[in-house]
Design a protein around this motif. Structure first.
Motif, PDB file in Angstrom:
ATOM      1  N   GLN A  40      33.089  28.656  42.887  1.00  0.00           N
ATOM      2  CA  GLN A  40      32.820  29.237  41.561  1.00  0.00           C
ATOM      3  C   GLN A  40      34.042  29.932  40.963  1.00  0.00           C
ATOM      4  O   GLN A  40      34.342  29.794  39.782  1.00  0.00           O
ATOM      5  CB  GLN A  40      31.666  30.243  41.681  1.00  0.00           C
ATOM      6  CG  GLN A  40      31.388  31.027  40.405  1.00  0.00           C
ATOM      7  CD  GLN A  40      30.183  31.958  40.578  1.00  0.00           C
ATOM      8  OE1 GLN A  40      29.253  31.662  41.312  1.00  0.00           O
ATOM      9  NE2 GLN A  40      30.212  33.082  39.889  1.00  0.00           N
ATOM     10  N   PRO A  97      37.873  31.015  39.979  1.00  0.00           N
ATOM     11  CA  PRO A  97      39.127  30.277  39.755  1.00  0.00           C
ATOM     12  C   PRO A  97      40.022  30.407  40.989  1.00  0.00           C
ATOM     13  O   PRO A  97      40.148  31.493  41.547  1.00  0.00           O
ATOM     14  CB  PRO A  97      39.758  30.998  38.559  1.00  0.00           C
ATOM     15  CG  PRO A  97      38.643  31.768  37.907  1.00  0.00           C
ATOM     16  CD  PRO A  97      37.675  32.084  38.995  1.00  0.00           C
ATOM     17  N   LEU A 156      43.164  30.475  41.249  1.00  0.00           N
ATOM     18  CA  LEU A 156      44.272  31.419  41.068  1.00  0.00           C
ATOM     19  C   LEU A 156      43.781  32.861  41.058  1.00  0.00           C
ATOM     20  O   LEU A 156      44.524  33.775  41.403  1.00  0.00           O
ATOM     21  CB  LEU A 156      45.067  31.089  39.806  1.00  0.00           C
ATOM     22  CG  LEU A 156      45.920  29.826  39.948  1.00  0.00           C
ATOM     23  CD1 LEU A 156      46.592  29.474  38.628  1.00  0.00           C
ATOM     24  CD2 LEU A 156      46.969  30.005  41.048  1.00  0.00           C
ATOM     25  N   PHE A 157      42.535  33.068  40.668  1.00  0.00           N
ATOM     26  CA  PHE A 157      41.980  34.416  40.814  1.00  0.00           C
ATOM     27  C   PHE A 157      41.827  34.750  42.289  1.00  0.00           C
ATOM     28  O   PHE A 157      42.101  35.883  42.715  1.00  0.00           O
ATOM     29  CB  PHE A 157      40.633  34.548  40.102  1.00  0.00           C
ATOM     30  CG  PHE A 157      39.966  35.874  40.383  1.00  0.00           C
ATOM     31  CD1 PHE A 157      40.474  37.040  39.854  1.00  0.00           C
ATOM     32  CD2 PHE A 157      38.852  35.951  41.216  1.00  0.00           C
ATOM     33  CE1 PHE A 157      39.889  38.271  40.135  1.00  0.00           C
ATOM     34  CE2 PHE A 157      38.257  37.169  41.499  1.00  0.00           C
ATOM     35  CZ  PHE A 157      38.771  38.337  40.957  1.00  0.00           C
ATOM     36  N   ALA A 203      43.721  33.708  44.628  1.00  0.00           N
ATOM     37  CA  ALA A 203      45.073  34.033  45.092  1.00  0.00           C
ATOM     38  C   ALA A 203      45.456  35.454  44.665  1.00  0.00           C
ATOM     39  O   ALA A 203      46.032  36.220  45.439  1.00  0.00           O
ATOM     40  CB  ALA A 203      46.069  33.019  44.529  1.00  0.00           C
ATOM     41  N   ALA A 204      45.102  35.804  43.418  1.00  0.00           N
ATOM     42  CA  ALA A 204      45.434  37.139  42.905  1.00  0.00           C
ATOM     43  C   ALA A 204      44.677  38.223  43.678  1.00  0.00           C
ATOM     44  O   ALA A 204      45.233  39.264  44.035  1.00  0.00           O
ATOM     45  CB  ALA A 204      45.112  37.222  41.410  1.00  0.00           C
ATOM     46  N   LEU A 205      43.395  37.959  43.951  1.00  0.00           N
ATOM     47  CA  LEU A 205      42.579  38.944  44.657  1.00  0.00           C
ATOM     48  C   LEU A 205      43.047  39.108  46.101  1.00  0.00           C
ATOM     49  O   LEU A 205      43.099  40.224  46.638  1.00  0.00           O
ATOM     50  CB  LEU A 205      41.111  38.506  44.613  1.00  0.00           C
ATOM     51  CG  LEU A 205      40.092  39.492  45.209  1.00  0.00           C
ATOM     52  CD1 LEU A 205      40.085  40.800  44.434  1.00  0.00           C
ATOM     53  CD2 LEU A 205      38.691  38.869  45.208  1.00  0.00           C
ATOM     54  N   ALA A 238      46.061  38.685  47.160  1.00  0.00           N
ATOM     55  CA  ALA A 238      47.307  39.455  47.109  1.00  0.00           C
ATOM     56  C   ALA A 238      47.015  40.924  46.832  1.00  0.00           C
ATOM     57  O   ALA A 238      47.632  41.820  47.422  1.00  0.00           O
ATOM     58  CB  ALA A 238      48.232  38.885  46.036  1.00  0.00           C
ATOM     59  N   ALA A 239      46.061  41.189  45.935  1.00  0.00           N
ATOM     60  CA  ALA A 239      45.704  42.576  45.625  1.00  0.00           C
ATOM     61  C   ALA A 239      45.181  43.275  46.875  1.00  0.00           C
ATOM     62  O   ALA A 239      45.519  44.426  47.161  1.00  0.00           O
ATOM     63  CB  ALA A 239      44.654  42.606  44.506  1.00  0.00           C
TER      64      ALA A 239
END
Lengths: 528, 528
Positions: free
Chosen positions: A496, A498, A500-501, A503-505, A507-508
């Protein structure tokens, strides 16, 4: 510390053992089931005595400095080993508690929370934040893991620290459960007005971590909208946002913690919006010839700006199961509430809209379907214990979708689930209700009750869950509207969101939890 | 491509040069100012002809593949060199456009956006997403930098791609400005009902990237609440969220893009909630003896659940400046709107609440303060051009704070700004209005008008801005409620946000923008 930080809760029942269904209630349920499932084995299985379950030796010693609020006794560890999903309870009744945590810490202050995280970091242990333990998605159980696990139980932090009556806001510790925080707010005539079905046990911190939804159908119904600011302790220290009614300064820090499911840190307290208790109430039930006609009315209501507090549409079977109908018609349970303004006129307008969609308002009754509904809503998890004891496979799952896809999603999910139930259990009931209504869509909530095969219930549940989840993901619904992701929803969550989200999460998370010790396996992959 | 992708806009004026104040209007403004600032030099300075400004040689060549929609002509670069803050316009009038971008790309599709990002990555250039160019916080100007800069102008992507009338939602390309998207939605009888002051030029993508606020006082007023899903192109590729009315599955992906100010990627399209145009309207203006008494009424209204569409409280001076009062009383401009339900009763209840707080409803007029207000609201940025030409220092800034701190914040900010204005300019007007009202707080909006010293205006503005920002941060307000962060608000934003959130956001950015090429210097520090 006490061996029973969750009060008198039982590790293989929904909640307070005093509240479990009485013998008479179980008899009634059995009779009902026997009428519907003639061939089912409805013998009662109460499970093996949990005090006789063998608990593995803890894999890490408790430092002296934390001993005052940390325990590794068997009972405490079993009480924190599993959540409250169907499989959790079925397995626990058989004495299978998976991998219990090695220790349970019950810090009383933010400093003690930080000390627990430091200990975990030093010991190479995972840390699982734990509120009321009511997860139905495998959000708080240690997975199969060689890493030692410390469960951080927040219930000792349960005070309302501050009330700002002028701004109608309160600062509340994360471990406060629904009744505990409402009792404290109630002394000042205030309420958070947030009532998830797990209200009796679940906590403010758990609600924030899982983006929980309350039972109001419209308006601010997710906890997201009630949060003014959040304090959390991460492995790298304190994350504390400013108390603001609104802000346009960069992405919202709170919205990163909302839904973080313990993977970023431990939420310790939050400022939340509260309000005086409502003085004005009006409600009615409305019958519709079909669920689809009722859904049209719900859509009209959601798009009208009337904002009913309750707008719960039960399909015919669900209405009958909840004593809110006779099984031939869908029933809409409609309610308006306001602190300040009369709502009778709003109800009249709403009934007019329902009439336009073919609805027939039922006569007003002193204790009508609305009250009927409320009591069965809060009682439902206890009744599930009775169903489980009688050998039924029980699952509830929910989603949200836009109105244009609602009809198709409803049909696809009912069909796929019904098919799976027939295949796996031979027979079964699949019902639906609409719990939340938005101008652009709705949140349908499905219930499955089917006769299980003794000792195979967990596997049967899994097959049904797979079919249902595939169907709702395929039809464009979210994998969860308010039950969270946990371990159970992870595969569909991954599809569900994205990429890239993700990946961002990830990393966060790494930025605030460099070793990946916080609730590993949930939301993001464990770091290597 | 055309040299003037922003239509007939002028690089040192607010917007359409045809709409700039007429000679007669300038005369009126001058007369007004002369009455208030006897010693001010009110000579008119229209600025140097921007076509004679020398533009530095572009630092990177345009690849043939992108030539069809990319330009490096001087005019295009100047038009994208600065935003619309006071200092932007003052400096531009003097021919100072800072460091203009080296090229302006105007992609027409998501694939072309991706091609521009690939080019920037290959060429080691920074990329600045640019919508309407109306930033008043230095959000779109290349800073002082040795790195080549490509400004990515989204206005060629301005279509409503899809309308889902059943769900009342529309898929709209990010480059659509307010009038452009409203015109397309209007053909279907729908509206986004989102009206920031920059409406004429600003774009959907810009609104999302800056968490813009519309002019409605209550209810869904930030663009955040109108977004169903977002598509963005990041340097690592497409980030596309699912279209959902609500979800509890992990932290919201959309909420990470909302407020990202171009630092994560280029927003290319979004599904947003739309609605039929309102059929019911009712409004009145109410006078209060003091701003504080008016604020009490606004608080009561915000906490009543009545949700007025307009609830704008002007202090006495502001009321006079906007022809909505005589300067002796605060004026509350109150308005209700609904598509479906009559709102007269709501207005009556609201006026009752105002009466309780000492307010006196003004007589109804065919063209009352509400209409008066609306026209001056949209006209204000053009009038600022006249003030700038006449040598005034002009600044508007806004914040939000909880009600318990509102009185103190208002006093502290007015005092500090008044003090700075007196110190820097000798004299000046500082006014306040409440633009948005929440149950737990309000958003005050301040306006400064002071006679400047020719050629020193930018420095004078900066000193006043510093004093005002320090005061509002010190009083617990957010550095911005809806103007965004940009370069101007960065120091206070850094103090406002949790340090660990900054670390998490920086890491999240690095995951999707590994080289730090997206709008460097905004929100997060440039990677080394």
């Amino acid at each position: 510390m006490t061996d029973a930080p969750l009060g008198n809760r039982h590790p293989s029942l929904w909640g307070d053992p005093e509240q479990t269904p009485t013998a008479a209630e179980v008899r009634d349920v059995r009779e009902l089931l026997a009428g519907r499932f003639a061939d089912a084995d409805l013998g009662w299985y109460s499970g093996i005595d949990w005090r006789r379950v063998k608990v593995p030796t803890p894999r890490l010693p408790i430092p002296d400095a934390l001993a005052a609020f940390t325990t590794d006794t068997g009972p405490a560890r079993l009480l924190h080993a599993v959540g409250r999903s169907f499989t959790d309870l079925v397995r626990a009744r058989r004495g299978d508690y998976g991998t219990p945590p090695d220790a349970v810490a019950m810090p009383r202050t933010a400093a003690e929370v930080a000390a627990v995280l430091d200990w975990c970091a030093d010991a190479g242990a995972a840390c699982i934040p734990f509120g009321g333990g009511t997860s139905v998605v495998g959000g708080i159980a240690p997975g199969e893991t060689d890493q030692p696990v410390v469960t951080l139980q927040t219930r000792a932090m349960d005070r309302v620290l501050d009330i700002d009556a002028v701004s109608q806001a309160a600062c509340i510790q994360a471990g406060a459960s629904g009744p505990v925080l409402e009792e404290q707010l109630g002394r000042e005539g205030l309420s958070l007005r947030f009532y998830p079905q797990s209200f009796e046990f679940s906590t403010l911190g758990g609600w924030i971590a899982t983006r929980a939804g309350g039972h109001f159908a419209t308006g601010p119904t997710h906890i997201d909208d009630l949060v003014e600011s959040i304090d959390a302790i991460t492995p790298r220290g304190l994350w504390s946002s400013a108390r603001l009614p609104a802000s346009g300064a960069g992405p919202s820090p709170d919205r990163m913690l909302l839904g973080s499911e313990g993977t970023l840190g431990v939420i310790t307290q939050a400022w939340v919006r509260v309000q005086p208790r409502p003085n004005h109430r009006a409600g009615r039930a409305v019958q519709f010839g079909s669920f689809a006609a009722g859904a049209d009315a719900v859509r009209a209501l959601a798009q009208s700006g009337l904002q009913p507090a309750g707008c719960r549409l039960l399909d015919p079977t669900e209405a009958a199961l909840n004593s809110a109908g006779d099984g031939t018609a869908a029933v809409l349970v409609l309610g308006f509430e306001s602190t300040w303004r009369p709502v009778d006129h709003d109800l009249d307008l709403a009934l007019e809209l329902c009439g336009d969609a073919g609805g027939v308002a039922l006569p007003e009754r002193p204790r009508g379907p609305s009250e009927q509904w409320r009591s069965s809503f809060l009682r439902a998890p206890y009744l599930r214990d009775a169903l489980i004891g009688l050998g039924m496979v029980v699952e509830t799952f929910e989603t949200a979708t836009t109105w244009d896809r609602f009809g198709e999603l409803h049909a696809a999910v009912i069909d796929a689930t019904q098919e799976a139930v027939a295949r796996v259990c031979g027979d079964g009931i699949v019902t639906c209700r609409l719990t939340h209504a938005y101008p652009d869509g709705a949140a349908p909530y499905f219930t499955v009750i089917a006769p299980g095969s003794r000792r195979a219930e967990a596997q049967q549940w899994l097959e049904i869950k797979l079919a249902a989840s595939e169907a709702l993901a395929g039809a464009g619904g979210t994998i969860t509207h308010h039950h969270a992701v946990g371990r159970d929803h992870r595969p569909w969550y991954d599809r569900q969101r994205p990429d890239l989200f993700a990946a961002a999460l990830t990393a966060a998370k790494a930025a605030v939890d460099p070793t990946g010790m916080m609730n590993p396996g949930v939301l993001v992959d464990q770091s290597a």
